[in-house]
Design a protein around this motif. Structure first.
Motif, PDB file in Angstrom:
ATOM      1  N   ASP A  99      -5.926  -0.871  -4.881  1.00 10.94           N
ATOM      2  CA  ASP A  99      -5.385  -1.523  -3.686  1.00 10.94           C
ATOM      3  C   ASP A  99      -6.372  -2.570  -3.177  1.00 10.94           C
ATOM      4  O   ASP A  99      -7.357  -2.244  -2.525  1.00 10.94           O
ATOM      5  CB  ASP A  99      -5.094  -0.486  -2.595  1.00 10.94           C
ATOM      6  CG  ASP A  99      -4.240  -1.070  -1.477  1.00 10.94           C
ATOM      7  OD1 ASP A  99      -3.781  -2.225  -1.602  1.00 10.94           O
ATOM      8  OD2 ASP A  99      -4.023  -0.367  -0.478  1.00 10.94           O
ATOM      9  N   GLU A 100      -6.093  -3.831  -3.474  1.00 17.00           N
ATOM     10  CA  GLU A 100      -6.945  -4.953  -3.069  1.00 17.00           C
ATOM     11  C   GLU A 100      -8.425  -4.637  -3.287  1.00 17.00           C
ATOM     12  O   GLU A 100      -9.236  -4.729  -2.363  1.00 17.00           O
ATOM     13  CB  GLU A 100      -6.684  -5.303  -1.595  1.00 17.00           C
ATOM     14  CG  GLU A 100      -5.215  -5.547  -1.324  1.00 17.00           C
ATOM     15  CD  GLU A 100      -4.955  -6.385  -0.086  1.00 17.00           C
ATOM     16  OE1 GLU A 100      -5.898  -7.061   0.379  1.00 17.00           O
ATOM     17  OE2 GLU A 100      -3.823  -6.387   0.405  1.00 17.00           O
ATOM     18  N   THR A 127       0.837  -1.205   0.000  1.00 14.79           N
ATOM     19  CA  THR A 127       0.000   0.000   0.000  1.00 14.79           C
ATOM     20  C   THR A 127       0.872   1.255   0.000  1.00 14.79           C
ATOM     21  O   THR A 127       0.593   2.220  -0.725  1.00 14.79           O
ATOM     22  CB  THR A 127      -0.949  -0.006   1.215  1.00 14.79           C
ATOM     23  OG1 THR A 127      -1.844  -1.111   1.081  1.00 14.79           O
ATOM     24  CG2 THR A 127      -1.753   1.278   1.319  1.00 14.79           C
TER      25      THR A 127
HETATM   26 MG   LIG Z   1      -2.097  -2.870   2.066  1.00 10.49          MG
END
Ligand SMILES: [Mg+2]
Ligand SMILES: Nc1ncnc2c1ncn2[C@@H]1O[C@H](COP(=O)(O)OP(=O)(O)O)[C@@H](O)[C@H]1O
Length: 260
Positions: free
Chosen positions: A174-175, A61
Protein backbone atom coordinates in the motif's frame (compact mmCIF):
# COMPACT_ATOMS: atom_id res chain seq x y z
CA UNK A 1 19.58 -1.44 -11.01
CA UNK A 2 18.03 0.69 -13.72
CA UNK A 3 17.24 -2.20 -16.02
CA UNK A 4 13.55 -2.86 -15.55
CA UNK A 5 13.23 -4.95 -18.65
CA UNK A 6 13.26 -8.32 -16.97
CA UNK A 7 11.16 -11.04 -18.50
CA UNK A 8 7.48 -10.37 -18.16
CA UNK A 9 4.48 -12.57 -18.69
CA UNK A 10 3.31 -11.92 -22.23
CA UNK A 11 -0.01 -13.64 -21.97
CA UNK A 12 -2.85 -13.09 -19.57
CA UNK A 13 -2.01 -14.65 -16.21
CA UNK A 14 -4.02 -17.24 -14.30
CA UNK A 15 -6.34 -15.75 -11.74
CA UNK A 16 -4.98 -15.31 -8.20
CA UNK A 17 -7.81 -13.21 -6.76
CA UNK A 18 -11.37 -13.24 -7.91
CA UNK A 19 -13.12 -10.26 -6.36
CA UNK A 20 -16.72 -11.31 -6.66
CA UNK A 21 -19.48 -8.72 -6.16
CA UNK A 22 -17.70 -7.42 -3.07
CA UNK A 23 -19.46 -4.93 -0.82
CA UNK A 24 -17.68 -3.54 2.22
CA UNK A 25 -19.79 -1.65 4.73
CA UNK A 26 -18.29 0.34 7.54
CA UNK A 27 -20.35 1.12 10.62
CA UNK A 28 -22.57 4.03 9.66
CA UNK A 29 -21.49 4.01 6.02
CA UNK A 30 -24.66 2.61 4.53
CA UNK A 31 -26.59 4.68 2.01
CA UNK A 32 -25.57 7.57 -0.22
CA UNK A 33 -21.90 8.53 -0.22
CA UNK A 34 -21.28 5.68 2.22
CA UNK A 35 -19.32 2.55 1.52
CA UNK A 36 -16.65 3.04 -1.17
CA UNK A 37 -16.88 -0.57 -2.36
CA UNK A 38 -20.26 -1.80 -3.49
CA UNK A 39 -20.88 -4.78 -5.77
CA UNK A 40 -17.31 -4.60 -7.06
CA UNK A 41 -15.86 -7.40 -9.22
CA UNK A 42 -12.36 -7.84 -10.66
CA UNK A 43 -9.89 -10.63 -11.40
CA UNK A 44 -6.23 -10.18 -10.46
CA UNK A 45 -3.63 -12.33 -12.18
CA UNK A 46 -1.27 -14.77 -10.55
CA UNK A 47 2.51 -14.36 -10.76
CA UNK A 48 2.44 -10.84 -12.07
CA UNK A 49 2.55 -7.27 -10.76
CA UNK A 50 -0.78 -5.47 -10.73
CA UNK A 51 -0.73 -1.78 -9.85
CA UNK A 52 -3.83 -0.03 -8.58
CA UNK A 53 -4.20 3.71 -9.06
CA UNK A 54 -7.01 6.07 -8.15
CA UNK A 55 -7.89 9.28 -6.38
CA UNK A 56 -7.46 9.54 -2.64
CA UNK A 57 -10.40 8.12 -0.74
CA UNK A 58 -11.73 5.97 -3.61
CA UNK A 59 -11.23 2.76 -1.65
CA UNK A 60 -7.81 1.41 -2.69
CA UNK A 61 -6.62 0.62 0.82
CA UNK A 62 -9.97 -0.92 1.69
CA UNK A 63 -9.73 -3.15 -1.38
CA UNK A 64 -6.17 -4.19 -0.55
CA UNK A 65 -7.22 -4.99 3.01
CA UNK A 66 -9.99 -7.16 1.62
CA UNK A 67 -7.41 -9.08 -0.44
CA UNK A 68 -5.34 -9.53 2.71
CA UNK A 69 -8.25 -10.92 4.71
CA UNK A 70 -8.38 -7.91 7.02
CA UNK A 71 -11.89 -6.79 6.17
CA UNK A 72 -14.51 -8.10 8.50
CA UNK A 73 -17.33 -5.98 7.18
CA UNK A 74 -17.79 -7.66 3.80
CA UNK A 75 -21.54 -7.55 3.89
CA UNK A 76 -21.97 -9.15 0.51
CA UNK A 77 -19.90 -11.02 -2.06
CA UNK A 78 -16.27 -11.58 -1.24
CA UNK A 79 -12.81 -12.39 -2.52
CA UNK A 80 -11.63 -15.79 -3.67
CA UNK A 81 -7.94 -16.61 -3.57
CA UNK A 82 -7.12 -19.57 -5.80
CA UNK A 83 -10.72 -20.66 -5.57
CA UNK A 84 -11.11 -20.34 -1.78
CA UNK A 85 -13.02 -17.58 0.01
CA UNK A 86 -10.70 -15.34 2.00
CA UNK A 87 -11.95 -15.10 5.55
CA UNK A 88 -8.91 -14.12 7.60
CA UNK A 89 -5.31 -13.04 7.12
CA UNK A 90 -2.91 -15.85 6.24
CA UNK A 91 0.79 -16.43 5.85
CA UNK A 92 0.30 -16.87 2.10
CA UNK A 93 -0.82 -13.28 1.58
CA UNK A 94 1.32 -10.65 3.26
CA UNK A 95 0.60 -6.93 3.35
CA UNK A 96 3.07 -4.06 3.66
CA UNK A 97 1.63 -0.80 4.86
CA UNK A 98 2.77 2.71 4.05
CA UNK A 99 4.24 3.11 7.51
CA UNK A 100 6.44 0.08 7.58
CA UNK A 101 5.92 -0.88 11.23
CA UNK A 102 9.37 -2.27 11.92
CA UNK A 103 10.11 -3.36 15.46
CA UNK A 104 12.25 -0.53 16.85
CA UNK A 105 13.90 -2.77 19.45
CA UNK A 106 15.11 -5.32 16.87
CA UNK A 107 17.99 -4.82 14.47
CA UNK A 108 17.62 -5.30 10.71
CA UNK A 109 18.53 -8.99 10.76
CA UNK A 110 16.11 -9.73 13.61
CA UNK A 111 13.33 -7.68 12.06
CA UNK A 112 13.61 -9.75 8.89
CA UNK A 113 13.99 -12.99 10.82
CA UNK A 114 10.80 -12.23 12.76
CA UNK A 115 8.60 -13.57 9.98
CA UNK A 116 10.56 -16.80 9.83
CA UNK A 117 9.43 -17.82 13.29
CA UNK A 118 6.05 -18.62 11.75
CA UNK A 119 7.47 -20.63 8.86
CA UNK A 120 8.27 -24.31 8.45
CA UNK A 121 11.79 -25.47 7.73
CA UNK A 122 14.99 -26.31 9.55
CA UNK A 123 16.99 -23.70 11.37
CA UNK A 124 19.74 -24.02 8.79
CA UNK A 125 17.38 -23.53 5.88
CA UNK A 126 15.84 -20.49 7.55
CA UNK A 127 19.27 -19.00 8.13
CA UNK A 128 20.11 -19.46 4.47
CA UNK A 129 16.90 -17.75 3.47
CA UNK A 130 17.66 -14.87 5.81
CA UNK A 131 21.18 -14.38 4.42
CA UNK A 132 19.90 -14.54 0.84
CA UNK A 133 17.18 -12.00 1.64
CA UNK A 134 19.67 -9.59 3.20
CA UNK A 135 21.67 -9.83 -0.03
CA UNK A 136 18.63 -9.46 -2.28
CA UNK A 137 17.62 -6.17 -0.67
CA UNK A 138 21.22 -5.01 -0.30
CA UNK A 139 21.21 -4.75 3.48
CA UNK A 140 24.07 -7.07 4.47
CA UNK A 141 26.15 -4.08 5.53
CA UNK A 142 23.31 -2.74 7.67
CA UNK A 143 22.14 -5.98 9.24
CA UNK A 144 23.16 -4.98 12.79
CA UNK A 145 21.57 -1.52 12.61
CA UNK A 146 18.32 -0.53 14.30
CA UNK A 147 15.37 1.04 12.46
CA UNK A 148 16.06 4.56 13.80
CA UNK A 149 19.53 4.37 12.24
CA UNK A 150 18.17 3.67 8.75
CA UNK A 151 17.05 5.90 5.88
CA UNK A 152 13.46 5.69 4.65
CA UNK A 153 14.48 3.56 1.69
CA UNK A 154 16.38 1.13 3.88
CA UNK A 155 13.45 0.82 6.27
CA UNK A 156 11.13 0.04 3.39
CA UNK A 157 13.61 -2.55 2.11
CA UNK A 158 13.58 -4.20 5.54
CA UNK A 159 9.78 -4.26 5.47
CA UNK A 160 9.78 -5.88 2.02
CA UNK A 161 12.45 -8.38 3.06
CA UNK A 162 10.58 -9.26 6.24
CA UNK A 163 7.50 -10.04 4.17
CA UNK A 164 9.25 -11.91 1.36
CA UNK A 165 11.41 -14.07 3.60
CA UNK A 166 8.19 -15.84 4.56
CA UNK A 167 7.88 -16.81 0.88
CA UNK A 168 4.26 -15.73 0.60
CA UNK A 169 2.27 -16.41 -2.54
CA UNK A 170 1.16 -12.78 -2.62
CA UNK A 171 2.66 -9.50 -1.50
CA UNK A 172 0.25 -6.59 -1.08
CA UNK A 173 1.87 -3.16 -1.00
CA UNK A 174 0.00 0.00 0.00
CA UNK A 175 1.84 3.07 -1.34
CA UNK A 176 5.11 1.62 -0.11
CA UNK A 177 7.43 4.23 -1.60
CA UNK A 178 5.42 7.41 -1.20
CA UNK A 179 7.77 8.82 1.44
CA UNK A 180 10.87 8.36 -0.71
CA UNK A 181 12.52 10.87 -3.02
CA UNK A 182 12.43 10.31 -6.76
CA UNK A 183 15.81 8.66 -7.27
CA UNK A 184 15.42 6.33 -4.32
CA UNK A 185 11.92 5.51 -5.44
CA UNK A 186 13.22 4.55 -8.90
CA UNK A 187 15.86 2.32 -7.36
CA UNK A 188 13.13 0.63 -5.34
CA UNK A 189 11.16 0.03 -8.54
CA UNK A 190 14.12 -1.74 -10.07
CA UNK A 191 14.61 -3.77 -6.90
CA UNK A 192 10.96 -4.79 -6.84
CA UNK A 193 11.18 -5.93 -10.45
CA UNK A 194 14.33 -7.90 -9.70
CA UNK A 195 12.71 -9.60 -6.74
CA UNK A 196 9.67 -10.34 -8.82
CA UNK A 197 11.82 -11.85 -11.59
CA UNK A 198 13.54 -14.09 -9.08
CA UNK A 199 10.43 -15.22 -7.20
CA UNK A 200 7.45 -14.70 -9.55
CA UNK A 201 5.43 -13.75 -6.50
CA UNK A 202 2.04 -12.16 -7.17
CA UNK A 203 2.37 -8.47 -6.31
CA UNK A 204 -0.54 -6.09 -5.91
CA UNK A 205 0.64 -2.55 -5.36
CA UNK A 206 -1.43 0.54 -4.63
CA UNK A 207 0.24 3.78 -5.59
CA UNK A 208 -0.81 7.32 -6.38
CA UNK A 209 2.20 7.78 -8.64
CA UNK A 210 1.34 7.08 -12.27
CA UNK A 211 4.95 6.78 -13.43
CA UNK A 212 5.55 4.22 -10.69
CA UNK A 213 2.58 2.13 -11.77
CA UNK A 214 3.64 2.18 -15.42
CA UNK A 215 7.27 1.33 -14.68
CA UNK A 216 6.57 -1.45 -12.20
CA UNK A 217 3.26 -3.01 -13.24
CA UNK A 218 2.53 -5.66 -15.80
CA UNK A 219 -1.01 -4.47 -15.53
CA UNK A 220 -2.27 -1.08 -14.40
CA UNK A 221 -5.80 -0.59 -13.15
CA UNK A 222 -7.25 2.85 -12.52
CA UNK A 223 -10.08 2.94 -9.99
CA UNK A 224 -12.47 5.75 -9.31
CA UNK A 225 -15.97 6.88 -8.50
CA UNK A 226 -18.18 6.15 -5.56
CA UNK A 227 -18.97 3.35 -5.38
CA UNK A 228 -15.63 2.37 -6.83
CA UNK A 229 -15.37 1.02 -10.36
CA UNK A 230 -12.61 0.22 -12.86
CA UNK A 231 -11.94 3.29 -14.98
CA UNK A 232 -9.04 1.90 -17.01
CA UNK A 233 -7.40 -1.53 -17.23
CA UNK A 234 -4.19 -1.72 -19.31
CA UNK A 235 -1.51 -4.33 -19.80
CA UNK A 236 1.87 -2.58 -19.92
CA UNK A 237 4.24 -4.29 -22.32
CA UNK A 238 7.95 -4.19 -21.66
CA UNK A 239 8.55 -1.92 -24.63
CA UNK A 240 6.33 0.65 -22.89
CA UNK A 241 8.72 0.98 -19.97
CA UNK A 242 10.70 3.92 -21.36
CA UNK A 243 10.07 6.81 -19.03
CA UNK A 244 10.54 9.49 -21.68
CA UNK A 245 9.11 7.68 -24.70
CA UNK A 246 6.16 9.50 -26.29
CA UNK A 247 3.73 6.58 -25.82
CA UNK A 248 4.72 6.30 -22.13
CA UNK A 249 4.19 10.02 -21.53
CA UNK A 250 0.91 9.93 -23.44
CA UNK A 251 -0.51 7.12 -21.32
CA UNK A 252 0.85 8.77 -18.16
CA UNK A 253 -0.94 12.01 -18.99
CA UNK A 254 -4.13 10.18 -19.92
CA UNK A 255 -4.17 8.37 -16.55
CA UNK A 256 -3.32 11.53 -14.62
CA UNK A 257 -6.25 13.26 -16.30
CA UNK A 258 -8.54 10.34 -15.39
CA UNK A 259 -7.49 10.53 -11.74
CA UNK A 260 -7.98 14.31 -11.57
MG1 LIG B 1 -5.03 4.41 0.94
N1 LIG C 1 -12.62 2.16 9.13
C1 LIG C 1 -13.43 2.92 8.39
N2 LIG C 1 -14.61 3.36 8.88
C2 LIG C 1 -15.45 4.11 8.13
N3 LIG C 1 -15.19 4.50 6.88
C3 LIG C 1 -14.02 4.12 6.32
C4 LIG C 1 -13.07 3.32 7.05
N4 LIG C 1 -12.01 3.09 6.23
C5 LIG C 1 -12.28 3.71 5.08
N5 LIG C 1 -13.49 4.32 5.12
C6 LIG C 1 -14.14 5.06 4.02
O1 LIG C 1 -13.72 4.50 2.81
C7 LIG C 1 -13.20 5.50 1.95
C8 LIG C 1 -12.02 4.92 1.21
O2 LIG C 1 -10.95 4.76 2.08
P1 LIG C 1 -9.58 4.11 1.60
O3 LIG C 1 -9.82 2.71 1.20
O4 LIG C 1 -8.59 4.34 2.68
O5 LIG C 1 -9.24 5.00 0.31
P2 LIG C 1 -7.86 5.18 -0.48
O6 LIG C 1 -6.88 4.18 0.02
O7 LIG C 1 -8.23 5.00 -1.92
O8 LIG C 1 -7.43 6.59 -0.23
C9 LIG C 1 -12.86 6.67 2.82
O9 LIG C 1 -13.12 7.87 2.15
C10 LIG C 1 -13.80 6.51 3.99
O10 LIG C 1 -15.01 7.18 3.70
Amino acid sequence: MENLKVLAPTTKADVAFKIDHLTVDFPGSKGEGGSPIRDFSLDIGSGEITCLLGPSGCGKTTLLRALGGFVRGASDGGVLFQGQWIEAPSREIVMIFQENNLYPWLNVRKNIAFGLAYCDGSRREKNERLEQMLQDVDLVHASAKYPHELSGGMRQRVAIARALVMQPRVLLLDEPFSALDVSLRRRMHALLRQIWAATRTTFVMVTHNVEEALMVGHRVIVLGGRPMSVVLDERIGETMKERYAPEFLKLQKHIEDLID
